[in-house]
Enzyme design. Structure first.
Site, PDB file in Angstrom:
ATOM      1  N   SER A  63       0.850  -1.136   0.029  1.00 56.54           N
ATOM      2  CA  SER A  63      -0.148   0.088  -0.087  1.00 56.54           C
ATOM      3  C   SER A  63       0.846   1.300   0.102  1.00 56.54           C
ATOM      4  O   SER A  63       0.250   2.259  -0.172  1.00 56.54           O
ATOM      5  CB  SER A  63      -1.006   0.010   1.215  1.00 56.54           C
ATOM      6  OG  SER A  63      -2.023  -0.733   0.854  1.00 56.54           O
ATOM      7  N   LYS A  66       0.312   3.437  -3.007  1.00 50.85           N
ATOM      8  CA  LYS A  66      -0.936   4.082  -3.159  1.00 50.85           C
ATOM      9  C   LYS A  66      -0.470   5.796  -2.994  1.00 50.85           C
ATOM     10  O   LYS A  66      -1.105   6.480  -3.620  1.00 50.85           O
ATOM     11  CB  LYS A  66      -1.929   3.993  -1.877  1.00 50.85           C
ATOM     12  CG  LYS A  66      -2.479   2.379  -2.193  1.00 50.85           C
ATOM     13  CD  LYS A  66      -3.360   2.037  -1.315  1.00 50.85           C
ATOM     14  CE  LYS A  66      -4.313   0.859  -1.285  1.00 50.85           C
ATOM     15  NZ  LYS A  66      -3.506  -0.522  -1.261  1.00 50.85           N
ATOM     16  N   TYR A 189      -3.750  -2.256 -10.286  1.00 54.73           N
ATOM     17  CA  TYR A 189      -3.768  -2.127  -9.029  1.00 54.73           C
ATOM     18  C   TYR A 189      -2.776  -3.218  -8.242  1.00 54.73           C
ATOM     19  O   TYR A 189      -2.133  -3.052  -7.579  1.00 54.73           O
ATOM     20  CB  TYR A 189      -5.199  -2.272  -8.346  1.00 54.73           C
ATOM     21  CG  TYR A 189      -5.315  -2.501  -6.843  1.00 54.73           C
ATOM     22  CD1 TYR A 189      -4.839  -1.178  -6.077  1.00 54.73           C
ATOM     23  CD2 TYR A 189      -5.278  -3.646  -6.207  1.00 54.73           C
ATOM     24  CE1 TYR A 189      -4.944  -1.523  -4.794  1.00 54.73           C
ATOM     25  CE2 TYR A 189      -5.302  -3.715  -4.982  1.00 54.73           C
ATOM     26  CZ  TYR A 189      -5.151  -2.480  -4.169  1.00 54.73           C
ATOM     27  OH  TYR A 189      -5.135  -2.738  -2.704  1.00 54.73           O
ATOM     28  N   TYR A 241      -4.225   2.957   7.819  1.00 53.32           N
ATOM     29  CA  TYR A 241      -5.237   2.171   8.053  1.00 53.32           C
ATOM     30  C   TYR A 241      -6.269   2.799   9.267  1.00 53.32           C
ATOM     31  O   TYR A 241      -6.229   4.101   9.475  1.00 53.32           O
ATOM     32  CB  TYR A 241      -5.116   0.719   8.149  1.00 53.32           C
ATOM     33  CG  TYR A 241      -4.001   0.346   7.112  1.00 53.32           C
ATOM     34  CD1 TYR A 241      -4.316   0.394   6.114  1.00 53.32           C
ATOM     35  CD2 TYR A 241      -2.865  -0.504   7.778  1.00 53.32           C
ATOM     36  CE1 TYR A 241      -3.406  -0.372   5.054  1.00 53.32           C
ATOM     37  CE2 TYR A 241      -2.012  -0.975   6.735  1.00 53.32           C
ATOM     38  CZ  TYR A 241      -2.304  -0.966   5.483  1.00 53.32           C
ATOM     39  OH  TYR A 241      -1.315  -1.491   4.614  1.00 53.32           O
ATOM     40  N   VAL A 259       1.262  -3.779   3.808  1.00 56.03           N
ATOM     41  CA  VAL A 259       1.222  -5.167   4.225  1.00 56.03           C
ATOM     42  C   VAL A 259       2.400  -6.051   4.099  1.00 56.03           C
ATOM     43  O   VAL A 259       2.690  -6.793   4.782  1.00 56.03           O
ATOM     44  CB  VAL A 259       0.046  -6.057   4.004  1.00 56.03           C
ATOM     45  CG1 VAL A 259      -1.242  -5.268   4.594  1.00 56.03           C
ATOM     46  CG2 VAL A 259      -0.082  -6.231   2.867  1.00 56.03           C
TER      47      VAL A 259
HETATM   48  N1  GLU Z   1      -2.441  -5.462  -2.158  1.00 57.25           N
HETATM   49  C1  GLU Z   1      -2.828  -5.441  -0.752  1.00 57.25           C
HETATM   50  C2  GLU Z   1      -4.182  -5.437  -0.903  1.00 57.25           C
HETATM   51  O1  GLU Z   1      -4.882  -5.074  -1.765  1.00 57.25           O
HETATM   52  C3  GLU Z   1      -2.661  -3.902  -0.317  1.00 57.25           C
HETATM   53  C4  GLU Z   1      -2.780  -4.030   1.240  1.00 57.25           C
HETATM   54  C5  GLU Z   1      -2.039  -3.142   1.893  1.00 57.25           C
HETATM   55  O2  GLU Z   1      -0.717  -2.784   1.641  1.00 57.25           O
HETATM   56  O3  GLU Z   1      -2.786  -2.445   2.511  1.00 57.25           O
HETATM   57  O4  GLU Z   1      -4.866  -6.267  -0.191  1.00 57.25           O
END
Ligand code: GLU
Length: 305
Positions: A63, A66, A189, A241, A259
């Protein structure tokens, strides 16, 4: 202050926390990463670097990507349209929550939860011909390292086990909040999430956010100073989060976690800090990485407050 010895002190303290979390296993390719990895890198806006542990080893940034997706979208996509499609509020829910998305009729809370990043990537695909390649090229330019790449095993593993992400994307498509084909958007994604980078590369790539949008690596601005402040605000309020409040209380810096166990934090106008330790807490944030950043803030007295 001698940051090299600060990082050494942090490593020896933080390593004691190994064993208190769990390596992510809902993406099988991530479960194979040894739990005792620890790396940390600091890059100052003035050009100094300090590293400790496994700071040169590439890991799955998940993430954290992002932030790159959003940086690129804020640069090239229509701003008003983008923010009509995704909110700017902390989620208070898990990063892949379907309940919240249903409640809010397909408009994700913020660009740093999965649904929000899927919308941002959809917006990139709408304005770029080869969005996935452009994204990779962007990450390479930001970090000044053309060896950076997607981890195809991780991307495939995510695709094969991405039921919840498919559900989120389908739900948004049903609400007309996805413009392109779901396969195209989710493939991009999963690839963004699979980007493999080291702490050293991440610390360099995030420098624009510690430098009013200017990348010393590219020797040019990649964001306006206002956009840079806006992204830092989103990281502070949405970057960890649903544990973002606790993290702000403990660390007091804008940051984004993934994650894969990575966290990147920003000391505005001064430096970037990237840390990696794979074991996660119940919210999906690195246990040891959070401790390391908490100590860094304490020892150096850095905080935005
Ligand atoms: N690729 C992970 C998912 O889509 C990203 C989650 C993360 O790092 O928050 O669940």
């Amino acid at each position: 202050m001698n940051l090299s010895s600060v990082l050494e002190e942090i490593e020896s303290d933080a390593r004691q926390y190994i064993g208190r979390g769990m390596v992510a296993d809902y993406i099988p390719a991530l479960a194979r990463v040894p739990a005792d990895k620890f790396g940390m890198a600091v890059h100052t806006a003035k050009g100094q670097t300090f590293n400790v542990g496994d700071s040169a080893e590439a890991f799955s940034i998940q993430s954290i990507s992002k932030v790159f997706s959003l940086m690129l979208a804020m640069r090239i996509a229509d701003d008003e349209r983008l923010w009509n499609r995704v909110g700017r509020e902390p989620s208070g829910n898990a990063f892949n929550s379907l309940v919240q998305l249903e409640h809010e009729k397909g408009i994700p809370r913020n660009p740093f939860i999965n649904a929000g990043a899927i919308v941002v990537i959809d917006a990139l695909i709408s304005v770029l011909d080869e969005a996935k390649d452009c994204f990779l090229d962007y990450a390479r330019r930001l970090s000044g390292d053309s060896s950076i790449g997607f981890d195809e095993d991780v991307a495939r593993s995510e695709y094969e086990h991405g039921y919840i992400n498919f559900a989120l994307a389908n739900f948004m498509k049903a609400h007309d909040n996805i413009e392109n084909s779901l396969d195209l958007v989710l493939d991009a994604y999963f690839h963004h999430c699979s980007l493999a980078m080291s702490c050293e590369q991440l610390a360099r790539a995030f420098l624009p956010l510690a430098n009013d949008g200017f990348s010393p690596v590219i020797a040019d601005s990649v964001l306006t100073d206002r956009q840079s402040r806006q992204i830092n605000s989103l990281m502070l309020t949405c970057g960890l989060y649903d544990a973002v409040g606790r993290f702000a209380y403990r660390v007091g810096l804008p940051a984004k976690s993934g994650v894969g166990g990575g966290i990147v934090a920003i000391v505005p106008n001064e430096m970037t800090i990237a840390v990696w330790a794979p074991e996660l807490d119940e919210n999906g944030n690195s246990v040891v990485g959070t401790r390391a950043l908490e100590l860094f803030a304490q020892i150096t007295g850095r905080s935005i407050f």
